[in-house]
Enzyme design. Structure first.
Site, PDB file in Angstrom:
ATOM      1  N   GLU A  60       0.981  -1.331  -0.035  1.00  0.00           N
ATOM      2  CA  GLU A  60      -0.028  -0.019   0.066  1.00  0.00           C
ATOM      3  C   GLU A  60       0.934   1.163  -0.141  1.00  0.00           C
ATOM      4  O   GLU A  60       0.626   2.155  -0.772  1.00  0.00           O
ATOM      5  CB  GLU A  60      -1.042   0.154   1.161  1.00  0.00           C
ATOM      6  CG  GLU A  60      -1.954  -0.975   1.185  1.00  0.00           C
ATOM      7  CD  GLU A  60      -3.264  -0.962   0.153  1.00  0.00           C
ATOM      8  OE1 GLU A  60      -2.624  -0.318  -0.981  1.00  0.00           O
ATOM      9  OE2 GLU A  60      -4.267  -0.851   0.440  1.00  0.00           O
ATOM     10  N   THR A  96      -5.370   7.030  -5.575  1.00  0.00           N
ATOM     11  CA  THR A  96      -5.335   7.062  -4.401  1.00  0.00           C
ATOM     12  C   THR A  96      -4.262   8.095  -3.798  1.00  0.00           C
ATOM     13  O   THR A  96      -4.888   9.032  -3.004  1.00  0.00           O
ATOM     14  CB  THR A  96      -5.181   5.899  -3.464  1.00  0.00           C
ATOM     15  OG1 THR A  96      -6.055   4.769  -4.032  1.00  0.00           O
ATOM     16  CG2 THR A  96      -5.256   6.014  -2.064  1.00  0.00           C
TER      17      THR A  96
HETATM   18  N1  HSE Z   1      -8.449   4.733   3.199  1.00  0.00           N
HETATM   19  C1  HSE Z   1      -7.614   4.901   2.066  1.00  0.00           C
HETATM   20  C2  HSE Z   1      -8.254   6.330   1.520  1.00  0.00           C
HETATM   21  C3  HSE Z   1      -8.245   3.602   1.287  1.00  0.00           C
HETATM   22  O1  HSE Z   1      -9.179   6.670   1.642  1.00  0.00           O
HETATM   23  O2  HSE Z   1      -7.139   7.041   0.835  1.00  0.00           O
HETATM   24  C4  HSE Z   1      -7.789   3.890  -0.327  1.00  0.00           C
HETATM   25  O3  HSE Z   1      -8.258   2.716  -1.005  1.00  0.00           O
END
Ligand code: HSE
Length: 309
Positions: free
Chosen positions: A129, A181
Site C-alpha cells: 500500500e 489514491t
Molecule cells: N483509506 C484509504 C483512502 C483507502 O481513502 O485513501 C484507499 O483505498
C-alpha cells in the site's frame, strides 16, 4: 517438484463512508487469482496474466515489495515466483493494490507453513500500500486478510478488531475513470472543525454499534461522512445522484468506495441491492461513462487458498 499455492484475493471497500482509514469490509466479487511457488535463489519473479501491464520489477510491483519484505525477514534464504491474474482493475477504489499485496502475503505464508500470524501478514502487505499510495493504511489490507468487517483502531502499534456484522448485500458501481489514491489523499483538508469531528466519530461509533447489534436502521443513519466525501465526491461524476437515487431504491446507505471512483451501497436484501444496481446503470448510461457493476455480499473469509499441491 516445488509446491504451488493458488489463492483468491477479494476486493474490499475501505473507509465505509465515515471511517476514513479505519474501517473496511471484504467482498465476494471481484477477486484476483494468484499462484506462487518457491525459488532456490533469493529473488522475486512476477508473471502477469492480465491486460493491466503492471510492472514486473519486484521493487515497483505492489505484490513484489511485499514478497521482498517477507524474504528480508527470512534472511533472504528463499525466493518466490508469483503469477498474477488481476480482475480488480487498478485505480478502481475496490482495493486492487490491497488484493495484490494481501494475496501475495497470504499465498507466500501458505508455502512457508503459515509461520507468520495474520497481523504480521498485514504488516508485510502494508508495504504494498505504501508503494501504491505513498501511505501505509490497512483499511483494505485488513479486511482482505481477515475477511468480514474490520476496524483498524491503530496502525502504530497495529491494532485490528474484527467487527461482527449481519448479512448485508453490497452493490458497487465502478465508473471507468481512474482516481489515483495518492491524488485523492492529496486534496484532503489537513485540518477539520471540531463540530465536524464530533459528527464523524458519532457516525463511526454508530456504524460499529449498528453492525454488532444487527441494527440496520442505525447502520443506515451512520453511513454519513461530513469530512472526506464533500471533498472527494467532486472527482466522481454522478455521485450525488447515485447516492440519493440508490437510497430511494431501498439501499440503507453508502458512499465512495475507498478513494473512488467506485461507489458502494449496502442493502438489507438482494431485491434492494439489484434495484440499486439498475439505478446505477441508468445514471451512468445517461451520463455516457462506461462502468462495471457488482451485486455481492460481505465475504467473511478474506483471501482464500483454493489449491496447494
Ligand atoms: N483509506 C484509504 C483512502 C483507502 O481513502 O485513501 C484507499 O483505498
Amino acid at each position: 517438484m516445488s509446491k504451488t499455492v493458488t489463492i483468491h484475493a477479494p476486493g474490499t471497500v475501505a473507509n465505509l463512508v465515515c471511517g476514513f482509514d479505519v474501517l473496511g469490509l471484504a467482498l465476494h466479487q471481484p477477486y484476483d487469482i494468484m499462484s506462487i511457488k518457491l525459488k532456490d535463489e533469493p529473488t522475486v519473479t512476477i508473471i502477469n496474466k492480465d491486460e493491466f501491464n503492471l510492472p514486473t520489477d519486484p521493487e515497483k510491483n505492489v505484490a513484489g515489495v511485499v514478497l521482498l519484505s517477507m524474504m528480508e525477514k527470512l534472511n533472504n534464504e528463499t525466493g518466490f515466483e508469483l503469477t498474477i491474474e488481476k480482475h480488480i482493475k487498478p485505480g478502481s477504489g475496490i482495493g486492487s493494490s490491497a488484493a495484490s499485496a494481501a494475496g501475495a502475503a497470504v499465498a507466500a505464508n501458505e508455502l512457508l507453513d503459515k509461520q507468520f500470524s495474520k497481523e504480521e501478514l498485514v504488516q508485510f502487505a502494508m508495504n504494498g500500500e505504501k508503494l501504491a499510495s505513498g501511505v501505509k493504511h490497512a483499511d483494505n489490507i485488513a479486511p482482505c486478510i481477515y475477511g468480514g468487517v474490520t476496524l483498524i483502531r491503530s496502525i502504530h502499534p497495529l491494532d485490528i478488531v474484527q467487527v461482527p456484522a449481519p448479512e448485508l448485500y453490497v452493490t458497487v458501481v465502478h465508473p471507468q475513470i481512474e482516481v489515483r489514491t495518492s491524488d485523492a489523499r492529496q486534496i484532503l483538508k489537513k485540518q477539520i472543525l471540531l463540530k465536524d469531528a464530533i459528527k464523524q466519530w458519532g457516525n463511526v461509533a454508530g456504524l460499529v454499534a449498528g453492525f454488532i447489534k444487527s441494527d440496520y436502521d442505525l447502520i443506515g443513519r451512520s453511513l454519513e461522512d461530513v469530512i472526506i466525501e464533500p471533498v472527494r465526491s467532486i472527482l466522481i461524476p454522478g455521485f450525488d445522484e447515485v447516492k440519493s437515487k440508490s437510497k430511494a431504491a431501498g439501499a440503507l446507505g453508502g458512499g465512495i468506495s475507498g478513494s473512488g471512483p467506485s461507489i458502494f451501497m449496502l442493502s438489507k436484501d438482494e431485491a434492494s441491492a439489484k434495484a440499486v444496481e439498475i439505478v446505477m446503470q441508468e445514471i451512468y448510461n445517461k451520463i455516457g461513462i462506461d462502468y462495471n457493476t457488482y451485486v455481492t455480499k460481505i465475504n467473511g473469509e478474506g483471501v482464500r487458498v483454493v489449491d496447494s499441491k
